[in-house]
Design an enzyme around this catalytic site. Sequence first.
Site, PDB file in Angstrom:
ATOM      1  N   ASP A 330      -1.207   6.024   5.777  1.00  0.00           N
ATOM      2  CA  ASP A 330      -1.579   4.605   5.734  1.00  0.00           C
ATOM      3  C   ASP A 330      -2.857   4.346   6.514  1.00  0.00           C
ATOM      4  OD1 ASP A 330       0.014   5.381   7.999  1.00  0.00           O
ATOM      5  OD2 ASP A 330      -0.242   3.307   8.659  1.00  0.00           O
ATOM      6  N   GLU A 331      -3.453   3.217   6.190  1.00  0.00           N
ATOM      7  CA  GLU A 331      -4.553   2.638   6.972  1.00  0.00           C
ATOM      8  C   GLU A 331      -5.631   3.637   7.392  1.00  0.00           C
ATOM      9  OE1 GLU A 331      -2.749  -1.155   9.204  1.00  0.00           O
ATOM     10  OE2 GLU A 331      -2.242   0.735  10.161  1.00  0.00           O
ATOM     11  N   VAL A 332      -6.198   4.309   6.440  1.00  0.00           N
ATOM     12  CA  VAL A 332      -7.275   5.231   6.790  1.00  0.00           C
ATOM     13  C   VAL A 332      -8.598   4.471   6.772  1.00  0.00           C
ATOM     14  CG1 VAL A 332      -8.401   7.397   6.207  1.00  0.00           C
ATOM     15  CG2 VAL A 332      -5.974   7.081   5.724  1.00  0.00           C
TER      16      VAL A 332
END
Lengths: 535, 549
Positions: A330-332
Amino acid sequence: MYVEGLGRHTCPSFHLLLLLISLQVGLHSVEGVWPLPQSYVPSPEQYRLNPQAFYFGYGKQSAAQSGCTVLDSAFKRYFSLVFPDFSSGYGALRFSVDKPFIVEVTVDHNDCEGYPNEDSSERYSLTVSAGLASLNADTVWGALRGLETFSQLVYQDDFGSYFVNKTDIEDFPRFQFRAILLDTSRHYLPVQTILKTLDAMAYNKFNVFHWHIVDDPSFPYQSRTFPDLSSKGAFHPMTHIYTQSDVRRVISHGRLRGIRILPEFDSPGHTKSWGKGQPDLLTPCYKGSAPSGAYGPVNPTLLSTYEFMAGLFKEVSSVFPDSYIHLGGDEVDFTCWRSNPDVRAFMQKMGFGADFTKLEAFYMENIVNITSSLNKTSIVWQDVFDYHERRSSLSVVEVWKQGCYLCEVLRVTKAGLKVILASPWYLDQPGPTHNWARYYTVFPLAFKGTEEQKKLVIGGEVCMWGEYVDATNLNPRLWPRASAAAERLWSDEKQTFDVNKAFPRLKDFRCKLLRRGIQAEPLFVGHCKHEYQGI
Amino acid sequence: MSNTLKLTVLLLALSSCRGLQFNHIDDYEDESELVFQESEYGSLWPLPQKVQISEVSFKLMSASFQIVDAKESSAGPSCSLLKDAYRRYFEYMFGSTKRQQHTKSRRTGLSELIELQVWITSPDSECDGYPSVTSDESYELSVDQPIAVLKAPKVWGALRGLETFSQLVYEDEYGAKSINGTQISDFPRFAHRGILLDTSRHYLPIKVILANLETMAWNKINVFHWHIVDDQSFPYLSRTFPQLSQKGAYHPYTHVYTPADVKMVIEFARLRGIRVIPEFDTPGHTQSWGKGQKDLLTPCYSGSKPSGSFGPVNPILNTTYDFMGAFFKEISTVFPDAYIHLGGDEVDFTCWKSNPDIQDFMDQEGFGQDFTKLESFYIQKLLNIVTSTKKGYMIWQEVFDNGVKLNPDTVVHVWMGGTSSDEMSRVTEAGFTTILSAPWYLDYISYAQDWQKYYKVEPLSFNGTEAQKKLVVGGEACLWGEYVDGTNLTPRLWPRASAVAERLWSAKDVTDINDAFNRLSLHRCRMVERGIPAEPLFSSYCPHEYKGL
């Protein structure tokens, strides 16, 4: 001095409910079982239980018999939970005239030494009659759920005597995956705190502990293969780590309660703490043409990265027996990748153009392949599904973003992938209201999909992220709000959509949790017979 | 300062680790994410008025260090308040290391601090008295080799100074207790620094109350506002009217405060320089009173018949005032503080309106349909009763708003949000002393670091003259009990109330939010180490995590 609107104007129905409760206290009965069984037929016929003449035993036909670790230790636990006041000294003086009462457990399979898994049946039936409660289940895991239910059927009158009513129960979970996520990276949680949470999870019939064990702030998992990860990446290399024996203890504690331990090693983002103990793992960020000294996500362009990951996941796969593993994803943040000339060159070589989601997908596919080769099923956060073009390599997607989360559930199931729903159950956010009902009035299958698609929703998960949570406030923040999710995931939706009907039962259950030493916060004004005794 | 405060650095500087939550509801976007750095003031909280810390450090050995009375001190060996405090603070400073060093061999002579002398300078130490709104809490602390001296006119200042001294002590890398040469001169900005706890909506076990009094002392909070009874339950066991708790408590034995309990709370607080101000809120918020006291509440009518439900206290019966007279006579002897909080908030007129006897009385008194006049009539009589017991009183702002005639020494408690600045102007313009609670309702919850919001409040930001501002004697953080009991009270209160504590103690210009974060992070870890589950400010760790499970 109390601002109007919060206390009294919002919930007039509560006052009625409170009245109802005080009336029911006089009846000396139980409010019911939490989460509500699929079929629950109580009767007014009541039997007195004498702790001196109360036994757990195995049925003659049972595949598991004495010596079954899971059930033997459950009998010991549940004796104390059924008779919280019992101390042998006090009882020994009394002349026992009561006829014995036996809880007889019969299971079809002897999985006493195994681990619960995604296919484990938790179905049970429980019939309470004079002198005998028959508990039948396919597996020992189902028997554990039935023992929990039985313990909730027992109540005490004002003189301390124990009673149970004639009851028939047929029960099974609506969803097979009912999880709680704890985050041990943003704050370290002592092992005791985790074990206590597993206890409370069992009382709520949760069956998966999603251990978000590492993240940016710290790396408390002590790896056999890469000890530097925790010695350099933990908050403190000695006091703020989970040793291999700590991990084994958590797994074993979970197993005895029918709880799977699902580890998450989130990458390529959320990995700052990994970089401290593993040089060259993270991408060096550039400022202009020179490295800035800062680091970004895992470096997806180096072979050494995948060698390291293969080594780490090989270890993790052998340490954690569950067949699932959570890979995060997630959330790269692409800023750092974009700044790095080597990464850009790699993008060109691979023909990704300027689309960094392709690079992320490339990375995740490699990681998924590593875990697949280790015979593990991987779970990823929805971001990976959203970016991925070749979705066939994915299997389970966890939906976490707010907004129209059911739209995402629809998309994922349409692609034929399994879904775990977390969006409505972000319990680390305490406000803006105290209303527990918003975790209860969630309808995970209320999307327009085929029956096949709905079957792909394997369950849901309560997330307790750690920014603002540690051992000082975890328990009251988790309970009893997570209990609302527990019922949604276990019980029949048609019988449990009414918040006002659920309220007195949940209030009663919250007092039961307190009695069992779980620091569950109040739902509204009122009291429990036995208040929490800590500070 | 690199050499001076070798505190263990507790917090990793992590600027972008919100995890999976960019979508959370964030009301306070101006609240920046703060990065921990060591403050030049170490872990001091609330920050003293004047601090000078030198780079010279001294060692403290648990085997030899002592806290003693200075020869010249007016508080002698019989002052048990100080003796208890010496022991308490010794244990806070050395508790965890007591075992290890009993060998005096390793004396480093020159750099050892061997003694803290406590010197009460005024002839009357007030050792056996109770703290009051006029108590002198000032002190001066000088830490130098080989002894440190704590001078205070009264024991109250000495208590504050002992806390400060204990906050200066830190562990060096080898775990040895150390302190730097320090000069401090300190006094509170506001005299009334309170916390309200509500024991009616939920019963709070005595243990919880005492633990929080202890924590108040670490934060230099000096008033415990005990909102002891309300609609939901009446846990105060009255000697004169035992049926009030017998019938009105959640449970007549397990959910009450006996006279011995109350006495214990008051003495425990006194030993820490904390006043206990009880609130007996009337005429509204009294449903639980009615259970044990017949005819006290107004019967509500539905049409021409009593509906069976009851409203506020019945203000038209003489028996009401007889009861109140006897009741408050008891309260005035049980609670030694010079003030009683009489409530007076949120009176709902619906029931009074429905009752024909009340209507007759209104006509007879010429009140017309103005029920605030009836409320004032009641409050006026109540105030006269309380005045006759020689007590001063505090009241919620509505009583002032409704124009009730108040004694000049009345303290008006401002609680309504939104318009509190205007209210502060009005109350002080009328010449009344006031305390502020409106911005500090800690029972409201929100995501992220709401302590910053509490910290940024400036109590004197309203329009008014210097003379008006002097009338603001302080403030209170309120933790109402609808959703709070012993399970979650302590982590919800701390360290959020610590933000209020510094605002009320420290100088007006102490507003640096970064420095506050740095000190408060350490202060919260200290509270955890002393056994209090104070919740975290943000991702971080403490060397000694909470082990209370």
